[in-house]
Structures are given as structure tokens and as C-alpha cells.
Write a protein that holds these residues in place. Structure first.
Motif, PDB file in Angstrom:
ATOM      1  N   HIS A  63      33.191 -20.524 -14.486  1.00 51.84           N
ATOM      2  CA  HIS A  63      34.261 -19.596 -14.847  1.00 51.84           C
ATOM      3  C   HIS A  63      33.938 -18.218 -14.268  1.00 51.84           C
ATOM      4  N   PRO A  64      34.972 -17.378 -14.086  1.00 53.12           N
ATOM      5  CA  PRO A  64      36.404 -17.647 -14.275  1.00 53.12           C
ATOM      6  C   PRO A  64      36.963 -18.463 -13.110  1.00 53.12           C
ATOM      7  N   MET A  65      37.992 -19.273 -13.400  1.00 53.58           N
ATOM      8  CA  MET A  65      38.568 -20.166 -12.400  1.00 53.58           C
ATOM      9  C   MET A  65      40.078 -20.268 -12.590  1.00 53.58           C
ATOM     10  N   VAL A  66      40.747 -20.699 -11.521  1.00 52.68           N
ATOM     11  CA  VAL A  66      42.169 -21.010 -11.584  1.00 52.68           C
ATOM     12  C   VAL A  66      42.302 -22.533 -11.617  1.00 52.68           C
ATOM     13  N   PRO A  67      42.717 -23.100 -12.748  1.00 48.83           N
ATOM     14  CA  PRO A  67      42.809 -24.554 -12.846  1.00 48.83           C
ATOM     15  C   PRO A  67      44.110 -25.083 -12.245  1.00 48.83           C
ATOM     16  N   GLY A  68      44.250 -26.398 -12.242  1.00 54.80           N
ATOM     17  CA  GLY A  68      45.506 -27.030 -11.849  1.00 54.80           C
ATOM     18  C   GLY A  68      45.577 -27.406 -10.382  1.00 54.80           C
ATOM     19  N   TYR A  69      46.563 -28.258 -10.062  1.00 56.95           N
ATOM     20  CA  TYR A  69      46.692 -28.755  -8.685  1.00 56.95           C
ATOM     21  C   TYR A  69      48.098 -29.265  -8.372  1.00 56.95           C
ATOM     22  N   GLN A  70      49.123 -28.737  -9.053  1.00 57.93           N
ATOM     23  CA  GLN A  70      50.468 -29.262  -8.783  1.00 57.93           C
ATOM     24  C   GLN A  70      51.533 -28.241  -9.155  1.00 57.93           C
ATOM     25  N   PRO A 105      38.528 -20.406  -7.159  1.00 60.96           N
ATOM     26  CA  PRO A 105      39.786 -21.156  -7.143  1.00 60.96           C
ATOM     27  C   PRO A 105      39.822 -22.366  -8.059  1.00 60.96           C
ATOM     28  N   GLY A 106      38.646 -22.918  -8.478  1.00 58.18           N
ATOM     29  CA  GLY A 106      38.745 -24.220  -9.136  1.00 58.18           C
ATOM     30  C   GLY A 106      39.461 -25.121  -8.153  1.00 58.18           C
ATOM     31  N   TRP A 107      40.649 -25.602  -8.531  1.00 55.52           N
ATOM     32  CA  TRP A 107      41.550 -26.177  -7.529  1.00 55.52           C
ATOM     33  C   TRP A 107      42.630 -25.159  -7.129  1.00 55.52           C
ATOM     34  N   GLY A 108      42.832 -24.151  -7.949  1.00 50.80           N
ATOM     35  CA  GLY A 108      43.758 -23.090  -7.584  1.00 50.80           C
ATOM     36  C   GLY A 108      45.216 -23.480  -7.644  1.00 50.80           C
ATOM     37  N   GLY A 109      45.576 -24.311  -8.622  1.00 51.03           N
ATOM     38  CA  GLY A 109      46.953 -24.782  -8.692  1.00 51.03           C
ATOM     39  C   GLY A 109      47.921 -23.816  -9.331  1.00 51.03           C
ATOM     40  N   HIS A 110      47.554 -23.256 -10.475  1.00 51.84           N
ATOM     41  CA  HIS A 110      48.474 -22.399 -11.231  1.00 51.84           C
ATOM     42  C   HIS A 110      48.378 -20.966 -10.719  1.00 51.84           C
ATOM     43  N   ILE A 111      49.037 -20.732  -9.588  1.00 50.50           N
ATOM     44  CA  ILE A 111      48.991 -19.444  -8.927  1.00 50.50           C
ATOM     45  C   ILE A 111      50.357 -19.177  -8.313  1.00 50.50           C
ATOM     46  N   GLU A 112      50.817 -17.932  -8.400  1.00 46.52           N
ATOM     47  CA  GLU A 112      52.194 -17.648  -7.976  1.00 46.52           C
ATOM     48  C   GLU A 112      52.384 -17.808  -6.474  1.00 46.52           C
ATOM     49  N   HIS A 113      51.396 -17.389  -5.685  1.00 46.65           N
ATOM     50  CA  HIS A 113      51.467 -17.554  -4.231  1.00 46.65           C
ATOM     51  C   HIS A 113      50.272 -18.389  -3.784  1.00 46.65           C
ATOM     52  N   SER A 114      50.537 -19.602  -3.342  1.00 48.75           N
ATOM     53  CA  SER A 114      49.488 -20.507  -2.873  1.00 48.75           C
ATOM     54  C   SER A 114      49.342 -20.394  -1.365  1.00 48.75           C
ATOM     55  N   ILE A 115      48.097 -20.403  -0.904  1.00 47.50           N
ATOM     56  CA  ILE A 115      47.776 -20.428   0.522  1.00 47.50           C
ATOM     57  C   ILE A 115      47.081 -21.762   0.770  1.00 47.50           C
ATOM     58  N   LEU A 116      47.745 -22.661   1.455  1.00 50.69           N
ATOM     59  CA  LEU A 116      47.195 -24.011   1.573  1.00 50.69           C
ATOM     60  C   LEU A 116      47.605 -24.667   2.876  1.00 50.69           C
ATOM     61  N   PRO A 117      46.842 -25.708   3.287  1.00 46.68           N
ATOM     62  CA  PRO A 117      47.157 -26.383   4.552  1.00 46.68           C
ATOM     63  C   PRO A 117      48.506 -27.093   4.497  1.00 46.68           C
ATOM     64  N   GLN A 118      49.137 -27.220   5.646  1.00 47.04           N
ATOM     65  CA  GLN A 118      50.439 -27.883   5.717  1.00 47.04           C
ATOM     66  C   GLN A 118      50.376 -29.303   5.169  1.00 47.04           C
ATOM     67  N   ARG A 119      49.244 -29.979   5.338  1.00 49.11           N
ATOM     68  CA  ARG A 119      49.147 -31.372   4.864  1.00 49.11           C
ATOM     69  C   ARG A 119      49.274 -31.482   3.349  1.00 49.11           C
ATOM     70  N   GLU A 120      49.065 -30.356   2.633  1.00 51.76           N
ATOM     71  CA  GLU A 120      49.168 -30.353   1.181  1.00 51.76           C
ATOM     72  C   GLU A 120      50.536 -29.848   0.704  1.00 51.76           C
ATOM     73  N   VAL A 121      51.479 -29.758   1.616  1.00 49.17           N
ATOM     74  CA  VAL A 121      52.836 -29.282   1.309  1.00 49.17           C
ATOM     75  C   VAL A 121      53.818 -30.389   1.676  1.00 49.17           C
ATOM     76  N   ILE A 122      54.690 -30.747   0.725  1.00 50.99           N
ATOM     77  CA  ILE A 122      55.643 -31.835   0.946  1.00 50.99           C
ATOM     78  C   ILE A 122      57.047 -31.330   0.663  1.00 50.99           C
ATOM     79  N   PRO A 123      57.961 -31.410   1.647  1.00 53.69           N
ATOM     80  CA  PRO A 123      59.344 -30.987   1.409  1.00 53.69           C
ATOM     81  C   PRO A 123      59.997 -31.809   0.304  1.00 53.69           C
ATOM     82  N   LEU A 124      60.812 -31.156  -0.509  1.00 55.14           N
ATOM     83  CA  LEU A 124      61.532 -31.834  -1.578  1.00 55.14           C
ATOM     84  C   LEU A 124      62.928 -32.227  -1.113  1.00 55.14           C
TER      85      LEU A 124
END
Length: 332
Positions: A63-70, A105-124
Motif C-alpha cells: 500500500h498505497p495502491m490502486v486496485p481493480g482491473y475493469q 498501480p496495483g493493477w490500476g483499474g479504478h482510475i479516471e484516466h487509464s494509460i494502457l496498451p492498445q491490446r488491453e482496450v476493446i471497442p464496445l
């Protein structure tokens, strides 16, 4: 230039707050996603925050960490070399990179602006309710377990655990044609399961599982699946499986719960499946079922709370002062 954004931060094993953190500009191949909704993985995040999620002998996440992943959100910026996506597009996103001097970051899921690789982004899909996509990793965990064993129309299957993973596992098995019995201990969750997830529900505080098995699968279940993650739950369901059946280990088996008498499986020649994690292909396949209403997400969200109430949301997860099933944080 790195910039500030809001994030849910676990300061300790007991305290979770909403505060500012620092994230970097996107590198080549990265995407900036602004969250609209993020869903709490209530089991895993509880284990992470309380120091119980780690490999045997390894140290817990600090800790401290940002939990979550979705989360579901909207693309705000694209790094160089990103193709096939555009600013303003609604997407699902998993984790985030950070550049904070204090918060990890922990996994860094619960964050208002995520910076992540394109492979982890899926169009809805166009018009999809973002709440339905906000728990896609965990929905995919249930999908992964439910698509491992062979299923024929009417295959008798037993799922133990009335939480989110148990319900999505049951939904996946049921979608494939199994007749699903879901066992749990909470009347409110079982009522939801009876409507959306299973053919038969049983409250094990009131009715012995053995009694239900005699009625629903007198020759034994073809599939027994655990989402509770304890040795006791496994020892409860394995005897209800018939010879040459299938066992799905869909829980997290923390230290002290990760040892099982293999002879229980050997004696019945049970094939065992141990699904874990997520892959892009499985996320896309799960999203397709969600979009077709073959798997139900919003219907399992008992709490949709503004992110400003993150501390109260995690109080539910960590201390369980009242009943809940799914918890989704609204960022906008």
C-alpha cells in the motif's frame, strides 16, 4: 507531461479513499481512456487489499495502491502507432500505468484516466450499456470456467457459490445447454440467481446439497464447479460428481485453502479444469454474449454508486455491513 487524475486508492488494509494520482502521457502503442463506470471485483480486490492475494511464499501487494482491473469508458487520446481506434470511441479497458511518487498501480483499474496498451482496450458495440461492459474481466472469469467442460443439452451441473463468478459461471453453462443447480448461503443472491443464472437454486443453510443431488442428479453431476475458493467447498461438491465427470476450479485458493486430497479426484477419475486470468480473445467472446443478453451483468449490480462514495463501497466489500452482489462505481 504527466498529469493528475482521480483514482480509488487503498491506503491500508482497512482504508480506501478517492484521491488524486499522477499518470504519464501515453507512450507509442498506448491509449488514454476516461472511465465512465468501473466495477469492483469484490472477492479478488478484498484479498488484494487485505494482503491475501499472492503466490505461496510471496509478499502481498504493498500500500498505497490502486486496485481493480475493469472499466468502461471513452478514448480521450491515442499514442503514436495506435491504429483502429479513435478519440471519442466507447471501449472496455483493464489496467493502467502510473507515474506517481507515492501510490503504486496495483493493477490500476479504478482510475479516471487509464494509460494502457492498445491490446488491453476493446471497442464496445454501438449502443451497449457501459455498465454491462464495466465488469468484463470478471464476467470472463465465469465464461472461462463455463466453457471448459463438455456440455450436452440437459447436462446436470452443480455450481457452488452465489457471488458474481458463481452466477456468471452458471450463466455460461446454462447458455451452452446445461441444467444448472446453483448452491449458496444468501437468500437475496439466490433470488437473483433464480431469475438470471440458474435452473435450480438451493440455500445450503436450509437444504442439504446431498438431498438436492438425489433429486436433480441421482446418478451424480456431470459437472461440479466451485467459485467459493475453499477446501471445504470442494470437499462438499466432489462426492456429488459421478465417475469420469468434470471439476471446475473457478475460485481463488489462497494460502491455507490451496491443498486438496487428490485421491478424491483419482477415485472418480475426475477431469479437473483450473481457469484463471483473462485473455483478449476470451474478453471479446464474453462481450459478444453480454451484448446478446446471453450473459447478464447489470441485473447482478445491486449497487451503482457515484465514485465519490468509493469509501462506502469498499466498506461493503471489506466489512460486509449489509448485503450486496455487484458493485459498480459511476465516474461521470
Amino acid at each position: 507531461m504527466p498529469f493528475k487524475t482521480r483514482a480509488v486508492v487503498a491506503l491500508s488494509q482497512e482504508k480506501v479513499v478517492l484521491r488524486q494520482v499522477t499518470v504519464p502521457d501515453p507512450a507509442p502503442g498506448e491509449v488514454v481512456v476516461r472511465a465512465e463506470y468501473s466495477s469492483i471485483s469484490t472477492g479478488t480486490e478484498r484479498w488484494v487489499i487485505t494482503g491475501q492475494f499472492h503466490a505461496p511464499g510471496a509478499k502481498p501487494m504493498p500500500h498505497p495502491m490502486v486496485p481493480g482491473y475493469q472499466k468502461a469508458g471513452v478514448i480521450e487520446a491515442l499514442g503514436a502507432e495506435v491504429t483502429g481506434l479513435h478519440v471519442g470511441q466507447r471501449v472496455f479497458a483493464t489496467t493502467s500505468r502510473m507515474a506517481d511518487d507515492e501510490v503504486l498501480p496495483g493493477w490500476g483499474g479504478h482510475i479516471e484516466h487509464s494509460i494502457l496498451p492498445q491490446r488491453e482496450v476493446i471497442p464496445l458495440p454501438e449502443g451497449l450499456d457501459p455498465v454491462k461492459a464495466s465488469a468484463l474481466v470478471l464476467t470472463q472469469v465465469g465464461y472461462n470456467g463455463g466453457f471448459r467442460p463438455p456440455v450436452k443439452p440437459g447436462t446436470p451441473a452443480l455450481v457452488i457459490g452465489d457471488g458474481l463468478v458463481g452466477q456468471w459461471l452458471a450463466q455460461a453453462l446454462r447458455h451452452r445447454g446445461a441444467r444448472v443447480v446453483l448452491a449458496g448461503r444468501r437468500a437475496d443472491r439466490l433470488a437473483i440467481a433464480a431469475k438470471w443464472s440458474a435452473d435450480v437454486t438451493v440455500n445450503v443453510r436450509e437444504t442439504p446439497l446431498e438431498e438436492v443431488a438425489k433429486r436433480e442428479a441421482p446418478a451424480g453431476f456431470d459437472i461440479v464447479a466451485d467459485s467459493v475458493g475453499t477446501r471445504a467447498s470442494l470437499e462438499q461438491i466432489i462426492p456429488l460428481a459421478h465417475h469420469e465427470s468434470h471439476l471446475v476450479l473457478n475460485g481463488y485458493y489462497r494460502e491455507g485453502e490451496n491443498l486438496l486430497d487428490i485421491q478424491l479426484l483419482h477415485g472418480r477419475e475426475i477431469t479437473t479444469h483450473a481457469p484463471a486470468g483473462w485473455t483478449r480473445d476470451r474478453l471479446i467472446a464474453t462481450l459478444d454474449l453480454v451484448a446478446k443478453d446471453a450473459m447478464h451483468v447489470r441485473e447482478l449490480m445491486t449497487h451503482i454508486m457515484p465514485v465519490e462514495e468509493a469509501s462506502e463501497a469498499y466498506d461493503l466489500v471489506l466489512r460486509k455491513p449489509s448485503e450486496f452482489l455487484g458493485i459498480c462505481l459511476k465516474w461521470q
